[in-house]
Design a protein around this motif. Structure first.
Motif, PDB file in Angstrom:
ATOM      1  N   UNK A  57       0.875  -1.179   0.000  1.00 35.00           N
ATOM      2  CA  UNK A  57       0.000   0.000   0.000  1.00 35.00           C
ATOM      3  C   UNK A  57       0.910   1.226   0.000  1.00 35.00           C
ATOM      4  N   UNK A  58       1.545   1.506  -1.139  1.00 38.25           N
ATOM      5  CA  UNK A  58       2.617   2.501  -1.162  1.00 38.25           C
ATOM      6  C   UNK A  58       2.131   3.928  -0.949  1.00 38.25           C
ATOM      7  N   UNK A  59       3.017   4.727  -0.352  1.00 40.07           N
ATOM      8  CA  UNK A  59       2.799   6.160  -0.283  1.00 40.07           C
ATOM      9  C   UNK A  59       3.274   6.780  -1.590  1.00 40.07           C
ATOM     10  N   UNK A  60       2.736   7.923  -1.926  1.00 36.13           N
ATOM     11  CA  UNK A  60       3.270   8.662  -3.070  1.00 36.13           C
ATOM     12  C   UNK A  60       4.699   9.104  -2.746  1.00 36.13           C
ATOM     13  N   UNK A  61       5.454   9.485  -3.759  1.00 43.70           N
ATOM     14  CA  UNK A  61       6.823   9.927  -3.532  1.00 43.70           C
ATOM     15  C   UNK A  61       6.854  11.096  -2.555  1.00 43.70           C
ATOM     16  N   UNK A  62       5.937  12.045  -2.735  1.00 36.76           N
ATOM     17  CA  UNK A  62       5.895  13.211  -1.845  1.00 36.76           C
ATOM     18  C   UNK A  62       5.638  12.796  -0.412  1.00 36.76           C
ATOM     19  N   UNK A  63       4.622  11.939  -0.197  1.00 37.09           N
ATOM     20  CA  UNK A  63       4.291  11.511   1.158  1.00 37.09           C
ATOM     21  C   UNK A  63       5.402  10.670   1.769  1.00 37.09           C
TER      22      UNK A  63
ATOM     23  N   UNK B 180      -4.755  15.869  14.486  1.00 40.73           N
ATOM     24  CA  UNK B 180      -4.783  15.749  13.026  1.00 40.73           C
ATOM     25  C   UNK B 180      -3.466  15.219  12.493  1.00 40.73           C
ATOM     26  N   UNK B 181      -3.266  15.350  11.189  1.00 40.31           N
ATOM     27  CA  UNK B 181      -1.973  15.042  10.581  1.00 40.31           C
ATOM     28  C   UNK B 181      -1.805  15.862   9.308  1.00 40.31           C
ATOM     29  N   UNK B 182      -0.733  15.601   8.564  1.00 36.88           N
ATOM     30  CA  UNK B 182      -0.364  16.450   7.441  1.00 36.88           C
ATOM     31  C   UNK B 182      -0.799  15.874   6.094  1.00 36.88           C
ATOM     32  N   UNK B 183      -1.589  14.808   6.113  1.00 37.75           N
ATOM     33  CA  UNK B 183      -1.938  14.108   4.873  1.00 37.75           C
ATOM     34  C   UNK B 183      -2.713  14.985   3.897  1.00 37.75           C
ATOM     35  N   UNK B 184      -3.581  15.853   4.401  1.00 31.70           N
ATOM     36  CA  UNK B 184      -4.457  16.631   3.528  1.00 31.70           C
ATOM     37  C   UNK B 184      -3.787  17.854   2.920  1.00 31.70           C
ATOM     38  N   UNK B 185      -2.560  18.149   3.306  1.00 29.56           N
ATOM     39  CA  UNK B 185      -1.878  19.326   2.762  1.00 29.56           C
ATOM     40  C   UNK B 185      -1.513  19.111   1.298  1.00 29.56           C
ATOM     41  N   UNK B 186      -1.451  20.162   0.520  1.00 25.05           N
ATOM     42  CA  UNK B 186      -1.006  20.027  -0.881  1.00 25.05           C
ATOM     43  C   UNK B 186       0.430  19.510  -0.942  1.00 25.05           C
ATOM     44  N   UNK B 187       0.771  18.852  -2.039  1.00 23.34           N
ATOM     45  CA  UNK B 187       2.130  18.325  -2.189  1.00 23.34           C
ATOM     46  C   UNK B 187       3.175  19.429  -2.084  1.00 23.34           C
ATOM     47  N   UNK B 188       2.866  20.587  -2.638  1.00 23.75           N
ATOM     48  CA  UNK B 188       3.828  21.696  -2.568  1.00 23.75           C
ATOM     49  C   UNK B 188       4.113  22.090  -1.123  1.00 23.75           C
TER      50      UNK B 188
END
Length: 482
Positions: free
Chosen positions: A95-101, A444-452
């Motif tokens: 269940x990979x994370x995106x490169x950014x995450x 909360x956490x930082x998952x919902x932040x934009x990739x930038x």
């Protein structure tokens, strides 16, 4: 230019091989518990080892020395490189994370920040949880080693105030450095083992005890459940408070304590200031909560002590959502975010000694205003403070708030609200973990932040961990012309 990079890349190759070896631990554990993630770690190990081997073979040299410019480059490049290598398994899982995450999570781990984009941790494969904890543990010992050996030589950081010997890398000092490195590793391992046993005896499972011990001693803050430390009882919270305090103290103190047992080692001005600030802050928060809520006094004291120590040591554990404690508590935690622990500890932040130096400098200026012809000697730890040390502290403080402003504006430009932008920038630069507000607060956490935003925060976390100046120097033209 090749002469500048060659020894640096050789050391980076050694570090890449070391990171590959560490990946074998969760790989073997994955096979033992059959969580189907072993191949991700073996693949990450292969990539890291392969690149490391290429760097080693192509940059070998008989005469191996590192000057100041190369140490600046090595310090910055190694943390950037290890962040990307440690992200590899997170991108290769079932269940990979995106490169950014993945990079964000790895940077947060290796810098012992503790901000996370992962949720549903109770359903996450245990080998991945173990890897997150290991990243913080590895980062913690790396932070200590950097603080007591490399940064003082570069005239960055605060350990020059507390050392009696030079920290240069000449041949004459190498045995001394090797002895210091062995002592630091021994103390770090011993403290981690003691914390593990304490958690286990207090009721944690063996897996939770090992993981939380690694992230407590490293003042990292990663947990094995979304509730962080909120699912444990008061006994465990007090154990965590104790070991977070120890993690926030200079580890050279513990080396001296082991070699020559005496409580006089705790007469260090930085430790006394650290303990005093914690006691005052806990007392203020306890009194405010006791007067405004109907909770039991011991429960208030436990929560106040745990969360204040967690934030001031930049651990980032949370036992409750303290943003619900009222405006006063929120404001207090925001300012505590900047303080940090002691120099030579695993903690981030601005560090206690810089606040103490600022106070001494202010007091000296006031005395000179009253007695213009007077001559006053500013002392710290019973030693005179030189102008270059004072200048370094002032330069760091100025640069910190400049970078904080720029990071806040950059985050706001990505669409984040003011509170999230400001506290996100602050928590990244101080390596605390949670910010304030509904998005990146303790709940909360930082998952919902934009990739930038995540890339900006990742850079800010590395900047904060390297005490700003180390990485900023690389961006200056004078470094490349020197």
């Amino acid at each position: 230019m090749l002469a500048l990079f060659k020894p640096v890349l050789f050391v980076c190759g050694v570090l890449a091989m070391s990171m590959a070896a560490f990946m074998l631990v969760p790989a073997v554990y994955s096979m033992a518990v059959d969580d189907h993630e072993a191949m991700a770690f073996f693949s990450g190990c292969g990539w890291s080892a392969g690149i490391g081997l290429v760097l080693l073979m192509s940059n070998r040299s008989r005469d191996f020395t590192l000057n100041a410019r190369q140490l600046y480059l090595l310090t910055s490049l190694s943390w950037l490189m290890l962040s990307f290598f440690s992200a590899l398994p997170l991108t290769l899982t079932d269940h990979p994370l995106t490169l950014t995450d993945a990079v964000f999570e790895a940077v947060s781990g290796i810098t012992t920040t503790g901000s996370t984009v992962m949720s549903g941790l109770h359903d996450t494969p245990p080998s991945l949880l173990l890897w997150r904890s290991m990243l913080q543990w590895i980062g913690g010992i790396g932070v200590i080693g950097m603080a007591v050996s490399i940064l003082p030589f570069l005239r960055v950081g605060g350990m020059r105030l507390f050392q009696t010997e030079s920290s240069d890398w000449s041949d004459k000092s190498l045995p001394r450095f090797q002895h210091l490195a062995r002592s630091l590793v021994a103390v770090y391992l011993g403290m981690t083992l003691l914390c593990t046993l304490s958690y286990w005896f207090a009721g944690m499972t063996a897996f939770d005890a090992i993981n939380h011990a690694m992230t407590t001693v490293s003042t990292g803050g990663y947990a094995t459940d979304d509730a962080s430390m909120g699912r444990f009882d008061n006994t465990i919270l007090w154990i965590a408070t104790l070991f977070m305090m120890l993690g926030g103290m200079p580890f050279t103190i513990f080396i001296r304590l082991v070699s020559r047992p005496s409580l006089r080692v705790f007469r260090d001005d930085q430790i006394k200031g650290f303990v005093l600030i914690v006691i005052v802050l806990v007392g203020v928060l306890f009194l405010q909560q006791w007067l405004t809520t109907d909770r039991e006094p011991f429960e208030i004291l436990t929560q106040a002590a745990f969360n204040i120590v967690s934030v001031i040591t930049t651990t980032g554990f949370a036992s409750e959502d303290y943003t619900l404690w009222g405006s006063f508590a929120m404001a207090l935690f925001f300012f505590v975010t900047f303080i940090g622990g002691c120099s030579g500890s695993t903690s981030g932040g601005m560090k206690i000694f810089r606040f103490q130096l600022s106070w001494l400098f202010l007091r000296d200026q006031m005395r000179k205003l009253v007695h213009p012809r007077g001559f006053f000697v500013v002392r710290y730890n019973r030693k005179p403070i030189t102008d270059d040390i004072m200048g370094s502290a002032v330069a760091f403080s100025f640069l910190f708030f400049v970078v904080l402003t720029l990071t806040t504006l950059a985050l706001a430009a990505t669409g984040l609200d003011v509170l999230t932008s400001l506290t996100g920038a602050a928590t990244a630069l101080t390596n605390v973990g949670p910010g304030l507000g509904d998005i990146i607060g303790p709940a909360g956490n930082f998952a919902s932040l934009p990739d930038s935003s995540k890339w900006i925060l990742s850079l800010a976390m590395i900047l904060g961990r390297l005490e700003l100046l180390t990485l900023v120097v690389l961006l200056s033209p004078v470094f490349w012309r020197g």
